[in-house]
Design an enzyme around this catalytic site. Structure first.
Site, PDB file in Angstrom:
ATOM      1  CG  HIS A 240      -1.832  -1.125   1.384  1.00  0.00           C
ATOM      2  ND1 HIS A 240      -2.956  -1.296   0.595  1.00  0.00           N
ATOM      3  CD2 HIS A 240      -1.826  -2.168   2.243  1.00  0.00           C
ATOM      4  CE1 HIS A 240      -3.598  -2.391   0.967  1.00  0.00           C
ATOM      5  NE2 HIS A 240      -2.938  -2.946   1.964  1.00  0.00           N
TER       6      HIS A 240
HETATM    7  O1  RIB Z   1      -5.135   0.446   4.322  1.00  0.00           O
HETATM    8  C1  RIB Z   1      -3.730   0.425   4.221  1.00  0.00           C
HETATM    9  C2  RIB Z   1      -3.119   1.497   5.051  1.00  0.00           C
HETATM   10  O2  RIB Z   1      -3.438   1.249   6.411  1.00  0.00           O
HETATM   11  C3  RIB Z   1      -1.589   1.514   4.981  1.00  0.00           C
HETATM   12  O3  RIB Z   1      -1.129   2.830   5.145  1.00  0.00           O
HETATM   13  C4  RIB Z   1      -1.178   0.672   6.148  1.00  0.00           C
HETATM   14  O4  RIB Z   1       0.086   1.062   6.692  1.00  0.00           O
HETATM   15  C5  RIB Z   1      -2.252   0.989   7.144  1.00  0.00           C
HETATM   16  O5  RIB Z   1      -1.866   2.165   7.801  1.00  0.00           O
END
Ligand code: RIB
Ligand code: CA
Length: 301
Positions: A240
């Protein structure tokens, strides 16, 4: 380009920071921590663990941010990231965070105000610090070149509720303020990040070519991420936050759609009528992204 990174390390945040520090053409001018995956104190400890492990040059100044979302209790993601936020390894060296007297929001405003070129702000956690900075210095924040946010789920299911993505779910009020701010906002939602999956064998092959303490530690703290993502049905680990950093550096890695989004009470992002308030990353050039990620994550020691 020069960037500020607001982060809640976090396994994927850690990979995003390592990717940023290994990316030519990107200077990380400052890093701020925010409560999200873990409490903000632990996010700061994890950031200093990573600074001690990687020793980026120049070492970026750091400021600690909000301990709570704007208007609701903190919800963490320790089930994925571990109790300490970095996979619960037993043998991290002790760290002694040195922090300025100002908080993350004032740090972001100061850095933006005094920057010699427009900065890019990359938000990898809940948007609490960005919202505070907007409240305190709306005009100043509009000097930013771009704000790149990992967050949201537009046309896909959420990852913390059936419709909401974690970062926006933790602090929906902050997300509303950022989306309504008029900032040049590039959103990197689950619609895009779920395409950005690294398989264990590819990461292991990369790390084996660059043996040393950094490679060993990356292999160790990512183990939990691979395991939990596999339990949730993904054939690797979803990158992500590294994708958000990659897109901040090279916007051509994704196809963009300008649209108007609203944020619901639980952080659900949905399309709305009216003029666009952001660009949304849609289709990812996955081979090009993964090649850059694996090449920059762990320099030869
Ligand atoms: O949904 C993914 C996000 O949520 C990313 O930033 C992960 O680190 C969590 O913070
Ligand atoms: Ca994060």
């Amino acid at each position: 380009m020069q960037a500020l990174i607001d982060t809640d390390p976090g396994i994927d945040d850690a990979l995003a920071l390592l990717y940023a520090w290994g990316s030519p053409g990107l200077t990380v001018a400052g890093i701020t921590t925010v409560a999200g995956n873990v409490e903000v104190h632990d996010a700061t400890v994890n950031l200093f663990r990573l600074l001690g492990l990687r020793r980026p040059q120049p070492e970026p100044p750091v400021a600690q941010g909000a301990a709570q979302p704007l208007a609701r209790p903190l919800v963490t993601a320790k089930g994925y990231h571990g109790v300490d936020g970095l996979g619960d390894l037993p043998d991290w060296p002790a760290v002694h965070p040195s922090l300025p007297a100002i908080d993350a929001a004032d740090f972001i405003l100061d850095m933006t105000r005094h920057a010699t070129e427009p900065l890019t702000l990359i938000a990898l956690g809940p948007l609490t610090n960005v919202a505070h900075a907007l409240t305190r210095g709306h005009e100043t924040l509009h000097r930013l070149a771009r704000v790149v946010v990992m967050g949201g789920a537009v046309d896909v299911p959420g990852n913390v509720t059936p419709t909401a993505e974690f970062n926006l779910h933790v602090d929906p009020e902050a997300a509303v303020r950022v989306l309504d701010s008029g900032l040049r906002l590039d959103l990197v939602p689950l619609d895009a990040t779920r395409q950005a999956v690294v398989v264990r064998a590819d990461l292991a092959r990369t790390l084996a070519r660059r043996p040393g303490p950094l490679a060993t530690r990356i292999a160790a703290f990512t183990e939990r991420g691979f395991r939990v993502d596999a339990e949730r049905g993904t054939a690797g680990m979803i990158l992500h936050d590294p994708l958000a950093v990659a897109v901040a550096i090279d916007p051509t890695l994704v196809q963009w759609e300008s649209t108007r989004l609203t944020v619901g009470a639980d952080g659900t992002t949905r399309r709305a009528a009216g003029p666009p308030n952001c660009r949304v990353a849609r289709v990812v050039d996955v081979p090009r992204f993964l090649a850059a990620f694996l090449d920059r994550l762990c320099p030869a020691s």
